[in-house]
Design an enzyme around this catalytic site. Structure first.
Site, PDB file in Angstrom:
ATOM      1  CE  LYS A 113      -4.046  -2.117   2.186  1.00 22.74           C
ATOM      2  NZ  LYS A 113      -4.964  -2.112   3.349  1.00 22.74           N
ATOM      3  CE  LYS A 200      -9.645 -12.806   0.036  1.00 25.78           C
ATOM      4  NZ  LYS A 200      -9.009 -12.805   1.361  1.00 25.78           N
ATOM      5  CE  LYS A 203     -14.126  -3.628   1.850  1.00 30.23           C
ATOM      6  NZ  LYS A 203     -14.687  -3.126   3.125  1.00 30.23           N
TER       7      LYS A 203
END
Length: 337
Positions: A113, A200, A203
């Site tokens: 991130k 995967k 969101k």
């Protein structure tokens, strides 16, 4: 001996999708029958990345309502909002002061991130795993349901409890914090993207067609499934590493239709995609319809939703306060009068 305690939660940012439901929430619904279950909306985690303040409260309530709509029962579990229990923030600070910085710098999700955020990466993002440790340890959790991508965070929580708190401030006979164990939930635990069967469902994926959210209307569900990535072969099967999208879509059908993997594989062994995709869309729409109906009812009755969250907060605070006092006392703080 009481029932074993379980704690889990998800962030309110982004709409909950099939992966959240089938891989996590559906399992929590089962666990509440046999475990002392605490589930929270982790809104403090949501602000570790840029967020929209105007949306945070509404997204938080939406997520709580979806917990209930999916079958979480406030008479069998405690449902609450993380930021409304102040002990989460206080325990996080206490744990910060004993957690080595290099433990956080090696966390895989932070590295991934941080690359995306560049110069805007926050201390909160680095410290996210310590807050997660505080979430878990506050409730003396015996078990924490985690997917493979969260195992490293749980290991950090265990290390902080065992090596940095219990070993330094407690004793073998009287540990300060309970050291939780992972509960790996395998079936349906990894729902993959509709646009890439090797990734995967997420969101945060910028491609909205990669996921089906729990509140998508029937026509949008059908459209997303129609556009889902497939391969040119006829016949659906499980376990072929060269056909990840086939494995994923057939797995979704097996769960959403309620037929199970063996029956679904037999039914679809000779099918073409043009025949299979409408079946999957129909199963998805039917499975989500009762969740969507219950969610609309809850969002239209905010007093009932507030009542459930207040009850859950009170239950959470009663446990969290005791744990926090143990840690405060062990670290040598003056006792509150």
């Amino acid at each position: 001996m009481g029932r074993p305690r379980v704690l889990s939660g998800v962030q309110p940012t982004g709409a909950l999708h099939l992966g959240n439901w089938l891989g996590a929430i559906r399992n929590w619904v089962d666990l509440q029958e046999s475990h002392d279950t605490f589930v929270c909306v982790v809104d403090l985690h949501a602000i570790t990345v840029p967020h929209d303040p105007a949306q945070l409260a509404e997204d938080t309530l939406n997520t709580a309502a979806l917990y209930l709509a999916c079958g979480m029962d406030p008479d069998r579990c405690s449902i609450f909002i993380q930021s409304q229990v102040a002990a989460h923030s206080e325990l996080c600070w206490l744990l910060n002061c004993v957690t080595p910085l290099n433990w956080l710098e090696r966390m895989i999700q932070f590295k991934e991130k941080a690359v995306k955020q560049g110069d805007n990466v926050s201390v909160g993002l680095l410290d996210y795993p310590v807050l997660m440790a505080a979430d878990i340890l506050l409730y003396d959790a015996d078990l924490v349901p985690v997917g493979e991508d969260q195992k490293q965070h749980l290991e950090l929580a265990r290390d902080i409890a065992q090596q940095r708190i219990n070993a330094r401030f407690g004793s073998e006979d009287q540990p300060v914090l309970k050291v939780p164990k992972p509960l790996i939930l395998m079936e349906g635990a990894r729902v993959m993207s509709l646009s890439d069967g090797r990734s995967k469902m997420s969101k945060s994926d910028p491609n909205e067609g990669s996921r089906i959210t729990l509140l998508d209307p029937p026509e949008l569900i059908t459209k997303k499934i129609k556009r889902a990535k497939t391969d040119p072969e006829r016949g659906l099967e499980f376990g072929n590493p060269d056909r990840p999208e086939t494995d994923n879509l057939l797995g979704l059908y097996a769960i959403l239709s309620g037929k199970g993997r063996d029956a679904a594989a037999q039914e679809c062994a000779e099918m073409g995609w043009g025949q299979f995709k409408p079946l999957l869309a129909e199963a998805a729409v039917a499975a989500l319809e009762p969740i969507q109906t219950r969610h609309r009812e809850l969002m239209a009755d905010r007093m009932e939703l507030d009542r459930v969250l207040e009850k859950g907060r009170d239950q959470a605070e009663s446990v969290a306060t005791e744990t926090l006092e143990r840690v405060r006392n062990a670290l040598g703080f003056a006792k509150r009068s």
